[in-house]
Design a protein around this motif. Structure first.
Motif, PDB file in Angstrom:
ATOM      1  N   ARG A 143       4.798  30.444  10.001  1.00 24.14           N
ATOM      2  CA  ARG A 143       5.084  29.790  11.274  1.00 24.14           C
ATOM      3  C   ARG A 143       6.316  30.439  11.897  1.00 24.14           C
ATOM      4  O   ARG A 143       6.347  31.623  12.128  1.00 24.14           O
ATOM      5  N   ASN A 144       7.379  29.683  12.119  1.00 22.93           N
ATOM      6  CA  ASN A 144       8.556  30.241  12.781  1.00 22.93           C
ATOM      7  C   ASN A 144       9.751  30.372  11.852  1.00 22.93           C
ATOM      8  O   ASN A 144      10.904  30.335  12.299  1.00 22.93           O
ATOM      9  N   ASN A 145       9.494  30.530  10.566  1.00 21.68           N
ATOM     10  CA  ASN A 145      10.586  30.626   9.600  1.00 21.68           C
ATOM     11  C   ASN A 145      10.317  31.707   8.559  1.00 21.68           C
ATOM     12  O   ASN A 145       9.163  32.091   8.314  1.00 21.68           O
ATOM     13  N   CYS A 146      11.398  32.181   7.956  1.00 18.56           N
ATOM     14  CA  CYS A 146      11.338  33.121   6.840  1.00 18.56           C
ATOM     15  C   CYS A 146      11.815  32.400   5.586  1.00 18.56           C
ATOM     16  O   CYS A 146      12.803  31.654   5.632  1.00 18.56           O
ATOM     17  N   TYR A 147      11.123  32.621   4.494  1.00 23.96           N
ATOM     18  CA  TYR A 147      11.438  31.954   3.227  1.00 23.96           C
ATOM     19  C   TYR A 147      11.575  32.989   2.119  1.00 23.96           C
ATOM     20  O   TYR A 147      10.870  33.991   2.100  1.00 23.96           O
ATOM     21  N   GLU A 162       3.841  19.134   8.573  1.00 26.31           N
ATOM     22  CA  GLU A 162       2.740  19.866   9.202  1.00 26.31           C
ATOM     23  C   GLU A 162       3.089  21.346   9.372  1.00 26.31           C
ATOM     24  O   GLU A 162       2.265  22.225   9.110  1.00 26.31           O
ATOM     25  N   GLU A 163       4.320  21.612   9.797  1.00 23.44           N
ATOM     26  CA  GLU A 163       4.733  22.993  10.026  1.00 23.44           C
ATOM     27  C   GLU A 163       5.016  23.745   8.730  1.00 23.44           C
ATOM     28  O   GLU A 163       4.970  24.977   8.701  1.00 23.44           O
ATOM     29  N   GLN A 164       5.322  23.013   7.664  1.00 24.40           N
ATOM     30  CA  GLN A 164       5.655  23.634   6.381  1.00 24.40           C
ATOM     31  C   GLN A 164       4.650  23.233   5.297  1.00 24.40           C
ATOM     32  O   GLN A 164       5.011  23.072   4.141  1.00 24.40           O
ATOM     33  N   ASP A 165       3.397  23.109   5.694  1.00 22.01           N
ATOM     34  CA  ASP A 165       2.396  22.560   4.781  1.00 22.01           C
ATOM     35  C   ASP A 165       2.171  23.421   3.537  1.00 22.01           C
ATOM     36  O   ASP A 165       1.732  22.904   2.509  1.00 22.01           O
ATOM     37  N   PHE A 166       2.495  24.711   3.576  1.00 30.45           N
ATOM     38  CA  PHE A 166       2.276  25.540   2.394  1.00 30.45           C
ATOM     39  C   PHE A 166       3.212  25.152   1.250  1.00 30.45           C
ATOM     40  O   PHE A 166       2.932  25.429   0.087  1.00 30.45           O
ATOM     41  N   LEU A 167       4.321  24.478   1.561  1.00 27.59           N
ATOM     42  CA  LEU A 167       5.282  24.109   0.528  1.00 27.59           C
ATOM     43  C   LEU A 167       4.747  23.055  -0.435  1.00 27.59           C
ATOM     44  O   LEU A 167       5.267  22.914  -1.546  1.00 27.59           O
ATOM     45  N   LYS A 168       3.697  22.343  -0.050  1.00 25.79           N
ATOM     46  CA  LYS A 168       3.160  21.325  -0.953  1.00 25.79           C
ATOM     47  C   LYS A 168       2.525  21.957  -2.186  1.00 25.79           C
ATOM     48  O   LYS A 168       2.323  21.283  -3.194  1.00 25.79           O
TER      49      LYS A 168
END
Length: 203
Positions: free
Chosen positions: A94-98, A128-134
């Motif tokens: 999305r709009n972030n780097c991790y 919703e925007e960080q759903d991959f973290l689940k």
């Protein structure tokens, strides 16, 4: 004279019948042990093709299982859409780097490490925007800490924590938070070494 003639005739009949019997028996042997029947050939071919098919299915299934396991082991290697420049080996989502750091540090050391990479510890601002973290496994330091003045929980940037962002499980003597899977955070002693997640927004 007659008797001797008859005797020779009988012997002649015997001697001529023996080779015929040998030929007949040889013919039977050839038909039974020579070229196999079409039914046997077809059955052998079908059996070979069946074994080949089963082996191919097993190989394909193994490849699919390995791929699925590798995807489960590293669900964070997502790159849903291009979202701007991220540092090398960081995850763009999305709009972030991790970035997931594997070395274990205290909360303050983890915070300092993130700052040295021009980032901060993980903040959950939208499920919703960080759903991959689940899908993330194990525990990592995140940027949620308890305010010693009033005991409230706040993010590293000073914003107030909302229960809608994360399910917080409070453990004894924990004033910092590690992130677990499925949007759950667990309080932890800030000096305990843990891996950590850094993040920053894209430009």
């Amino acid at each position: 004279m007659r008797e001797s003639h008859n005797y020779k005739l009988k012997l002649g009949n015997r001697s001529t019948s023996v080779p015929g019997q040998k030929k007949r028996s040889t013919l039977v042997a050839n038909t039974s042990g020579g070229n196999p029947s079409p039914f046997v050939v077809a059955r052998s071919v079908a059996l070979a093709m069946g074994i080949h098919f089963i082996v191919m299915v097993m190989i394909c299934s193994t490849i699919i299982i390995i791929n699925s396991l590798s995807n489960e082991a590293a669900p964070i290697s997502l790159n849903e859409t291009y979202c701007g420049p991220c540092p090398q080996n960081w995850i763009c989502y999305r709009n972030n780097c991790y970035q997931f750091f594997s070395e274990k540090k205290s909360w303050l050391q983890s915070q300092a490490s993130c700052m040295s990479h021009n980032s901060s510890l993980l903040k959950i601002y939208s499920k919703e925007e960080q759903d991959f973290l689940k899908l993330v496994k194990s525990y990592h330091w995140m940027g949620l800490i308890q305010n010693p003045a009033n005991g409230s929980w706040q993010w590293e940037d000073g914003s107030i924590f909302s229960p809608s962002q994360l399910t917080l499980v409070e453990m004894e003597n924990g004033t910092c938070v590690v992130y677990g899977s499925n949007f759950k955070g667990y309080t932890e002693n800030c000096s305990t070494p843990n891996t950590y997640i850094c993040m920053h927004g894209t430009v």
